[in-house]
Design an enzyme around this catalytic site. Structure first.
Site, mmCIF file in Angstrom:
data_model
loop_
_atom_site.group_PDB
_atom_site.id
_atom_site.type_symbol
_atom_site.label_atom_id
_atom_site.label_comp_id
_atom_site.label_asym_id
_atom_site.label_seq_id
_atom_site.Cartn_x
_atom_site.Cartn_y
_atom_site.Cartn_z
ATOM 1 N N ARG A 6 6.151 -0.665 -3.519
ATOM 2 C CA ARG A 6 5.236 -0.085 -2.371
ATOM 3 C C ARG A 6 4.122 0.903 -3.053
ATOM 4 O O ARG A 6 2.944 0.875 -2.906
ATOM 5 C CB ARG A 6 5.875 0.375 -1.517
ATOM 6 C CG ARG A 6 4.898 1.010 -0.204
ATOM 7 C CD ARG A 6 5.848 1.824 0.706
ATOM 8 N NE ARG A 6 4.996 2.184 1.679
ATOM 9 C CZ ARG A 6 5.260 2.998 3.137
ATOM 10 N NH1 ARG A 6 6.536 3.001 3.102
ATOM 11 N NH2 ARG A 6 4.342 3.436 3.809
ATOM 12 N N TYR A 29 -4.438 0.526 12.102
ATOM 13 C CA TYR A 29 -4.711 -0.116 11.265
ATOM 14 C C TYR A 29 -6.192 -0.434 11.259
ATOM 15 O O TYR A 29 -6.728 -1.083 9.937
ATOM 16 C CB TYR A 29 -3.847 -1.186 11.170
ATOM 17 C CG TYR A 29 -2.341 -0.940 10.555
ATOM 18 C CD1 TYR A 29 -1.909 -0.627 9.404
ATOM 19 C CD2 TYR A 29 -1.575 -0.479 11.751
ATOM 20 C CE1 TYR A 29 -0.653 -0.351 8.938
ATOM 21 C CE2 TYR A 29 -0.075 -0.190 11.528
ATOM 22 C CZ TYR A 29 0.215 -0.104 10.087
ATOM 23 O OH TYR A 29 1.419 0.197 9.835
ATOM 24 N N HIS A 37 -0.854 -5.788 12.945
ATOM 25 C CA HIS A 37 -1.665 -4.817 12.351
ATOM 26 C C HIS A 37 -3.175 -4.988 12.425
ATOM 27 O O HIS A 37 -3.925 -4.232 11.560
ATOM 28 C CB HIS A 37 -1.216 -4.372 10.803
ATOM 29 C CG HIS A 37 0.070 -3.854 10.767
ATOM 30 N ND1 HIS A 37 0.869 -3.520 9.580
ATOM 31 C CD2 HIS A 37 1.007 -3.688 11.564
ATOM 32 C CE1 HIS A 37 1.928 -2.897 9.938
ATOM 33 N NE2 HIS A 37 2.139 -3.164 11.013
ATOM 34 N N ASN A 42 7.324 -6.387 6.653
ATOM 35 C CA ASN A 42 5.933 -6.675 6.656
ATOM 36 C C ASN A 42 5.443 -7.562 5.307
ATOM 37 O O ASN A 42 6.245 -7.475 4.366
ATOM 38 C CB ASN A 42 5.179 -5.258 6.389
ATOM 39 C CG ASN A 42 5.214 -4.610 7.695
ATOM 40 O OD1 ASN A 42 4.774 -5.078 8.591
ATOM 41 N ND2 ASN A 42 5.346 -3.315 7.669
#
Length: 430
Positions: free
Chosen positions: A94, A252, A198, A148
């Site tokens: 990430r 988002y 999102h 996700n």
């Protein structure tokens, strides 16, 4: 009702899992769990989380049992529902997703843009392998995806024929905040929530006459007039823009509406992954304390507020434990609900949910300002899924070129090289 259901959580060693456990314990009358299995390849984390989970159940008097395993096939055996909350590559991957796109002047984020594509490429093959093991163990089990990018992952699962639905906490977060602003119970708030995971807008907010009612009054203008500043600060979006649009975009949308501003902010403050990694280290230290039997306050900084309550509501309806049809915001197959998208696109809208499945509610026409962006991101998601399933540099390039946040030949080319260089260990074809 006696607790007879078996649930499994893949990614059960996540530091976030105690939030789920707390929700399961508090809402046990809604979702009567007899057995809960936490599944994770990280055995050390798994035991710390599992120990705290058992103490939370015991503290709240929950009669269900909690076990842990690193074996997916064994853990999902006989499960009525399986929750997916995994992160392939962990916080280290990430961190890279949130870093290398910035070198190209693009937003670094784990669910959208080039970083979101990298996560999809790493994640889809792993999730599909897990789903096949679930199908062999119990073909009737529901798969609830919180992994996700939820829209792409859920589309992959549905495309492979799995009983899957995606879940995000954005809508329930808005519901709870709007209810708090108005001083009413959250069950009286229903959202006109539309878009993709999102990438959503609240086009209306209904204050119901009673919980579960089909009648009520529109209160979004009232919310914007009375609480616009608080909403603006929550979203980090300019209040005049929100009021002019007359809708509440999800947080988002900042990545699209203020892309260059966000890039500069991210370059200045560093990655969210590094913050989360530090929080996780503290949490794991807390979880090791045998006296801890409640979720620590620090967990609120980990993110995912209200996910446990959304998960309980969704699973209870899917498994029929409450015996009624509920309306919940989920990620589900389009099937003509938004006529400008393919049927197999995954959209995020309110849906009727019960033991018969998930049925998205009809939507009024989507305004061009939002429909255009929804269509563009849907096209990107289709190309991203093809790249995740089939591999190949050209498919990665195509997906990036189609993404509204990229869309330039030279930029897509450079981002493709960076993506592959930072993810080779997770991509068998690279």
């Amino acid at each position: 009702m006696s607790p007879t259901l078996k649930l499994a959580i893949v990614g059960g060693g996540s530091t976030y899992t105690p939030e789920l456990i707390d929700g399961f314990a508090r809402l046990r009358d809604t979702l009567p769990i007899g057995e809960l299995v936490l599944i994770d390849p990280a055995a050390d984390r798994l035991e710390l989380v599992g120990g705290l989970a058992r103490r939370i159940f015991a503290k709240q008097g929950h009669p269900g049992t909690i076990s842990t395993t690193t074996d997916v096939a064994a853990g999902v055996q006989g499960a009525d529902a399986v929750l997916l909350q995994l992160r392939v590559g962990g916080q280290a991957a990430r961190d890279r997703d949130e870093t290398w796109p910035l070198d190209c002047g693009c937003v670094g984020q784990e669910t959208t843009g080039a970083g979101g594509l990298a996560k999809a490429l790493r994640t889809v093959p792993v999730v599909l392998d897990i789903a096949e093991q679930v199908r062999r163990a119990n073909p009737d089990a529901w798969i609830v995806d919180f992994t996700n990018p939820v829209g792409i992952v859920t589309r992959a699962l549905q495309g492979a024929g799995h009983k899957a639905v995606g879940l995000c906490n954005v809508a329930i977060g808005f519901q709870r905040r709007f209810a708090k602003h108005l001083g009413v119970d959250h069950e009286l708030i229903r959202l006109d929530h539309v878009g993709l995971n999102h990438l959503t807008w609240e086009r209306g907010v209904t204050l119901l006459d009673a919980p579960g009612s089909t009648t009520g009054r529109e209160v979004l203008p009232e919310l914007l007039a009375g609480f616009g500043q608080e909403i603006s600060e929550d979203l980090h979006l300019p209040l005049p823009v929100i009021r002019r649009l007359g809708v509440v975009p999800s947080y988002y949308l900042r990545y699209f509406y203020q892309h260059d501003v966000v890039v500069q902010e991210l370059k200045a403050k560093g990655s969210r992954a590094s913050e989360v990694a530090a929080i996780e280290r503290q949490l794991l230290g807390m979880y090791a304390d045998p006296a801890l039997d409640t979720k620590p306050e620090l967990l609120a900084q980990r993110g995912g507020a209200f996910y446990s309550e959304a998960a309980v509501q969704l699973i209870a309806s899917l498994l029929g434990t409450d015996g009624r049809t509920t309306v919940q915001v989920v990620n589900a197959r389009n099937d003509g609900v938004l006529p400008f998208l393919p049927d197999d696109a995954v959209i995020e809208v309110p849906a009727e949910v019960d033991a018969a499945g998930v049925r998205p509610l009809p939507q009024r026409p989507v305004e061009p300002l939002y429909a255009g962006l929804i269509a563009g991101v849907t096209a990107y998601e289709q190309l991203a899924l093809e790249a995740a399933l089939k591999g190949g540099r050209d498919r990665v390039f195509d997906a990036l070129l189609a993404h509204p946040l990229v869309g330039q030949l030279e930029l897509a080319d450079k981002l493709t090289d960076s993506l592959l260089a930072n993810n080779r260990e997770h991509l068998s074809w690279a």
